[in-house]
Design an enzyme around this catalytic site. Sequence first.
Site, PDB file in Angstrom:
ATOM      1  N   GLN A  86      10.291  13.347  28.713  1.00  0.00           N
ATOM      2  CA  GLN A  86       9.291  13.648  29.745  1.00  0.00           C
ATOM      3  C   GLN A  86       8.401  14.805  29.290  1.00  0.00           C
ATOM      4  O   GLN A  86       8.889  15.777  28.705  1.00  0.00           O
ATOM      5  CB  GLN A  86       9.977  14.036  31.047  1.00  0.00           C
ATOM      6  CG  GLN A  86      10.627  12.876  31.789  1.00  0.00           C
ATOM      7  CD  GLN A  86      11.261  13.348  33.078  1.00  0.00           C
ATOM      8  OE1 GLN A  86      10.597  13.895  33.945  1.00  0.00           O
ATOM      9  NE2 GLN A  86      12.566  13.140  33.185  1.00  0.00           N
TER      10      GLN A  86
HETATM   11  P1  GTP Z   1      14.143   9.927  28.835  1.00  0.00           P
HETATM   12  O1  GTP Z   1      15.559  10.380  28.897  1.00  0.00           O
HETATM   13  O2  GTP Z   1      13.427  10.041  30.156  1.00  0.00           O
HETATM   14  O3  GTP Z   1      13.368  10.563  27.735  1.00  0.00           O
HETATM   15  O4  GTP Z   1      14.154   8.326  28.519  1.00  0.00           O
HETATM   16  P2  GTP Z   1      14.973   7.567  27.373  1.00  0.00           P
HETATM   17  O5  GTP Z   1      14.111   7.429  26.170  1.00  0.00           O
HETATM   18  O6  GTP Z   1      16.312   8.182  27.172  1.00  0.00           O
HETATM   19  O7  GTP Z   1      15.092   6.079  27.987  1.00  0.00           O
HETATM   20  P3  GTP Z   1      16.401   5.424  28.624  1.00  0.00           P
HETATM   21  O8  GTP Z   1      17.424   5.173  27.579  1.00  0.00           O
HETATM   22  O9  GTP Z   1      16.792   6.196  29.809  1.00  0.00           O
HETATM   23  O10 GTP Z   1      15.810   3.989  29.026  1.00  0.00           O
HETATM   24  C1  GTP Z   1      14.730   3.845  29.936  1.00  0.00           C
HETATM   25  C2  GTP Z   1      14.746   2.451  30.545  1.00  0.00           C
HETATM   26  O11 GTP Z   1      14.462   1.472  29.544  1.00  0.00           O
HETATM   27  C3  GTP Z   1      16.102   2.056  31.145  1.00  0.00           C
HETATM   28  O12 GTP Z   1      15.866   1.321  32.323  1.00  0.00           O
HETATM   29  C4  GTP Z   1      16.705   1.177  30.073  1.00  0.00           C
HETATM   30  O13 GTP Z   1      17.608   0.215  30.586  1.00  0.00           O
HETATM   31  C5  GTP Z   1      15.472   0.479  29.531  1.00  0.00           C
HETATM   32  N1  GTP Z   1      15.650   0.036  28.133  1.00  0.00           N
HETATM   33  C6  GTP Z   1      16.127   0.744  27.092  1.00  0.00           C
HETATM   34  N2  GTP Z   1      16.136   0.006  25.965  1.00  0.00           N
HETATM   35  C7  GTP Z   1      15.620  -1.192  26.295  1.00  0.00           C
HETATM   36  C8  GTP Z   1      15.354  -2.401  25.550  1.00  0.00           C
HETATM   37  O14 GTP Z   1      15.576  -2.510  24.327  1.00  0.00           O
HETATM   38  N3  GTP Z   1      14.817  -3.443  26.251  1.00  0.00           N
HETATM   39  C9  GTP Z   1      14.544  -3.363  27.589  1.00  0.00           C
HETATM   40  N4  GTP Z   1      14.049  -4.450  28.167  1.00  0.00           N
HETATM   41  N5  GTP Z   1      14.786  -2.263  28.308  1.00  0.00           N
HETATM   42  C10 GTP Z   1      15.313  -1.186  27.675  1.00  0.00           C
END
Ligand code: GTP
Length: 171
Positions: free
Chosen positions: A62
């Site tokens: 974020q």
């Molecule tokens: P921050 O912690 O806010 O920086 O985000 P992050 O990069 O850690 O993302 P996070 O792993 O929380 O995933 C964000 C959303 O994307 C979640 O709803 C996951 O289920 C979804 N997501 C993650 N990887 C994939 C993917 O390969 N395909 C799809 N369709 N959704 C995904």
Amino acid sequence: GLKKKEVNVLCLGLDNSGKTTIINQLKPSNAQAQDVVPTIGFSIEKFKTSSLSFTVFDMSGQGRYRNLWEHYYKEGQAIIFVIDSGDKLRMVVAKEELDTLLNHPDIKHRRIPILFFANKMDLRDALSAVKVSQLLCLENIKDKPWHICASDAVKGEGLQEGVDWLQDQIR
Ligand code: GTP
Ligand code: MG
């Protein structure tokens, strides 16, 4: 048994790109979280491969937390940089953050390996890993080993290939 070599990895990339989902999949199943929520600040996670023991700094992507990233650059011995391949609108923001990272004094002159995941390859309109690497101008990275893999972190696809590459860079 033999003690595995310890390696600190920074997991970076925009919010919602899938960083925490990827790291969660790499952990042993009994340590995996049931549901992944947006990271606040950062979280320290651990996973092992055949020869290495990784400590991951899973940073929040974020905007308001991105200024935390640089405080951990000195500690990082490898970087995992995650891109949402379906988020075309923010590809330019991902590139800006990558360029800022690559130009940081604690990163710039180090031969630190960078593993890119072009994540969410399952989305119908996802860009290919080749297209993502073009938009991020990865071919301009000449002083660091890097590799890009398409991944679907929800299904766990593409992750092993990337981690195998990273392990080879460190051994
Ligand atoms: P921050 O912690 O806010 O920086 O985000 P992050 O990069 O850690 O993302 P996070 O792993 O929380 O995933 C964000 C959303 O994307 C979640 O709803 C996951 O289920 C979804 N997501 C993650 N990887 C994939 C993917 O390969 N395909 C799809 N369709 N959704 C995904
Ligand atoms: Mg997260």
